[in-house]
Design a protein around this motif. Structure first.
Motif, short mmCIF file in Angstrom:
data_model
loop_
_atom_site.label_atom_id
_atom_site.label_comp_id
_atom_site.label_asym_id
_atom_site.label_seq_id
_atom_site.Cartn_x
_atom_site.Cartn_y
_atom_site.Cartn_z
N ALA A 66 13.61 35.96 -8.66
CA ALA A 66 12.92 37.24 -8.77
C ALA A 66 11.78 37.20 -9.76
N ASP A 67 11.93 36.43 -10.84
CA ASP A 67 10.89 36.38 -11.87
C ASP A 67 9.83 35.32 -11.59
N HIS A 68 9.86 34.73 -10.41
CA HIS A 68 8.87 33.72 -10.04
C HIS A 68 7.77 34.31 -9.15
N TRP A 69 7.57 35.61 -9.23
CA TRP A 69 6.61 36.21 -8.31
C TRP A 69 5.18 35.73 -8.58
N GLY A 70 4.89 35.31 -9.82
CA GLY A 70 3.57 34.75 -10.10
C GLY A 70 3.32 33.48 -9.30
N THR A 82 2.89 35.05 -15.91
CA THR A 82 2.86 36.52 -15.88
C THR A 82 3.00 36.99 -17.32
N TRP A 83 1.88 37.35 -17.93
CA TRP A 83 1.83 37.72 -19.33
C TRP A 83 1.21 39.10 -19.49
N LEU A 84 1.35 39.66 -20.69
CA LEU A 84 0.83 40.99 -20.97
C LEU A 84 -0.69 41.03 -20.81
N PRO A 85 -1.24 42.17 -20.43
CA PRO A 85 -2.70 42.30 -20.35
C PRO A 85 -3.36 41.95 -21.69
N PHE A 129 4.79 47.66 -24.86
CA PHE A 129 6.23 47.74 -24.69
C PHE A 129 6.80 46.57 -23.89
N GLY A 130 6.05 45.50 -23.73
CA GLY A 130 6.57 44.36 -23.01
C GLY A 130 6.35 44.48 -21.51
N GLU A 131 7.00 43.59 -20.78
CA GLU A 131 6.79 43.53 -19.35
C GLU A 131 7.40 44.72 -18.64
N ASP A 132 6.81 45.05 -17.49
CA ASP A 132 7.32 46.12 -16.64
C ASP A 132 8.01 45.48 -15.44
N PRO A 133 9.35 45.54 -15.36
CA PRO A 133 10.06 44.86 -14.26
C PRO A 133 9.65 45.35 -12.89
N ALA A 134 9.15 46.59 -12.80
CA ALA A 134 8.78 47.14 -11.50
C ALA A 134 7.35 46.78 -11.09
N PHE A 135 6.61 46.15 -11.99
CA PHE A 135 5.20 45.87 -11.71
C PHE A 135 5.03 44.47 -11.13
N VAL A 136 4.23 44.36 -10.06
CA VAL A 136 3.87 43.07 -9.48
C VAL A 136 2.38 43.11 -9.17
N ALA A 137 1.65 42.13 -9.68
CA ALA A 137 0.21 42.07 -9.43
C ALA A 137 -0.06 41.69 -7.98
N ASP A 138 -1.31 41.81 -7.57
CA ASP A 138 -1.72 41.49 -6.21
C ASP A 138 -2.61 40.25 -6.20
N VAL A 139 -2.64 39.59 -5.06
CA VAL A 139 -3.59 38.51 -4.85
C VAL A 139 -4.96 39.15 -4.61
N PRO A 140 -6.01 38.73 -5.31
CA PRO A 140 -7.31 39.36 -5.11
C PRO A 140 -7.86 39.09 -3.71
N SER A 141 -8.55 40.08 -3.19
CA SER A 141 -9.23 39.92 -1.90
C SER A 141 -10.69 39.68 -2.19
N LEU A 142 -11.14 38.46 -1.98
CA LEU A 142 -12.49 38.05 -2.35
C LEU A 142 -13.40 38.00 -1.13
N ILE A 148 -3.30 33.39 -14.85
CA ILE A 148 -2.53 34.43 -15.55
C ILE A 148 -2.60 35.73 -14.76
N TYR A 149 -1.43 36.30 -14.50
CA TYR A 149 -1.31 37.62 -13.86
C TYR A 149 -0.77 38.60 -14.90
N PRO A 150 -1.21 39.87 -14.85
CA PRO A 150 -0.66 40.85 -15.79
C PRO A 150 0.79 41.17 -15.45
N SER A 151 1.63 41.26 -16.47
CA SER A 151 3.04 41.56 -16.25
C SER A 151 3.31 43.07 -16.26
N ARG A 152 2.29 43.85 -16.52
CA ARG A 152 2.37 45.30 -16.45
C ARG A 152 0.96 45.81 -16.17
N ALA A 153 0.83 47.08 -15.91
CA ALA A 153 -0.48 47.65 -15.59
C ALA A 153 -1.47 47.36 -16.73
N GLY A 154 -2.62 46.86 -16.39
CA GLY A 154 -3.62 46.49 -17.38
C GLY A 154 -4.45 45.33 -16.88
#
Length: 346
Positions: free
Chosen positions: A187-191, A242-245, A80-93, A292-298
């Motif tokens: 706002a859309d530059h969160w990646g 920020t692209w789809l899974p 269904f496209g991007e989820d505006p409420a979703f923001v990925a996290d920086v991995p903790s390595l 690449i970060y997921p733009s929605r859960a996935g």
């Protein structure tokens, strides 16, 4: 269709490997895609052939003459496209998983002294060669040795003074700044903001590294390149997406794929940027990385072919691969390269 042949349609032999099938499909898909003027029906048949032959079970069934319907067996859930409420996290390595972590930190954060090893024996041998033997050989040799030692000492002192003066000038011109520019604030530059944090948290550990956000191409006034990292004479240009899974891959020319389909949801300008910066900075080794970060859960995965000119990477793949590449050689600041890059910061 079995007589017409999926193998013939793709132009491969019946014993072709999975890699050969994928390569043949990609080469033909670009020419036969409807967006490139191809027939939708022909492209659909090409896709059927690839989906059948790329699946070991379906390929075996096809070879036995029992081809199944790819539409019913390979149907994907609707996206269904991007989820505006979703923001990925920086991995903790875990630093223990980064082979370059300790090596990169040594110049800036010395650990316990190294064991003596063969150093005492080497010092004793040098003392015998430079002091005892000349005295035994007579005053003429001592005089020659003294002049030579004096010349070496003068050269070392002058070199030390030049290095110290270069460092003083570098600090006077650039200060202690290690990060130049700012990531996107929209706002859309969160990646881009996630990548900025990723670079500071991990690659910022490298000695003498410099991080840039928002670089312009030569002759441009826009932020054409999201980020860059300079370590010595190695430079990586980075785009944050920020692209789809899905599973992302690329070809040598920068053509992007998602789940083995031509990717039409975005593009990269890194190939052109790398060519422009190679002209701008001759002698500097340049790589490109597409984070690449997921733009929605996935989940985002990649084909992990990091030797490509522009390789899609997850954030943790980027830290492992590019961090190791930058840390592989001693890093010293080249004032002219740094000065050139600073002029490109928007």
């Amino acid at each position: 269709m079995h007589d017409a042949g999926y193998y013939e349609l793709l132009g491969v032999d019946k014993d072709a490997s999975a890699a050969e099938i994928k390569s043949a499909y990609r080469a033909m898909a670009r020419a036969m895609h409807p967006d490139a003027g191809g027939s939708p029906l022909a492209f659909h048949r090409l896709r059927e052939a690839y989906e059948t032959l790329s699946d070991p079970r379906r390929r075996a069934a096809y070879d036995r003459g029992f081809q199944r319907s790819p539409v019913r067996t390979r149907r994907r859930p609707r996206e269904f496209g991007e989820d505006p409420a979703f923001v990925a996290d920086v991995p903790s390595l875990d630093p223990a998983t980064l082979p370059w972590w300790h090596r990169a930190g040594e110049p800036a954060c010395p650990t316990s002294p190294r064991p003596p090893g063969h150093a005492p024996a080497a010092i004793l041998l040098a003392w015998l060669l430079l002091v005892v033997l000349p005295l035994m050989a007579g005053w003429l040799l001592v005089t020659v040795w003294f002049l030579f030692a004096t010349a070496v000492a003068v050269w070392l002192v002058r070199r030390h003074l030049r290095v110290r003066e270069a460092r003083r000038q570098l600090v006077a011109e650039f200060g202690q700044v290690a990060v130049y520019g700012r990531p996107g604030a929209e706002a859309d530059h969160w990646g881009e903001r996630l990548t900025a944090e990723l670079l500071t948290r991990y690659l910022g550990r490298l000695p003498n590294v410099r991080i840039f956000h928002g670089l312009a191409l030569p002759g441009s006034v826009f932020a054409d390149i999201d980020h860059a990292v300079l370590a010595g004479h190695r430079l990586v240009l980075i785009e944050s997406k920020t692209w789809l899974p899905g599973c992302y891959g690329a070809d040598e020319d920068g053509t992007l794929w998602r789940d083995d389909r031509l990717f039409r949801g975005g593009a990269t300008g890194l190939p052109a940027a790398m060519a422009a910066y190679r002209d701008l900075l001759p002698g500097v080794e340049i790589r490109g990385a597409l984070i690449i970060y997921p733009s929605r859960a996935g989940e985002i995965t990649t084909e992990e072919d990091f030797d490509l000119p522009v390789a899609p990477m997850t954030p943790d793949q980027f830290v492992h691969e590019i961090g190791g590449w930058l840390a592989a050689e001693p890093s010293t600041v080249d004032a002219e390269v740094l000065r050139t890059l600073c002029r490109q910061v928007v």
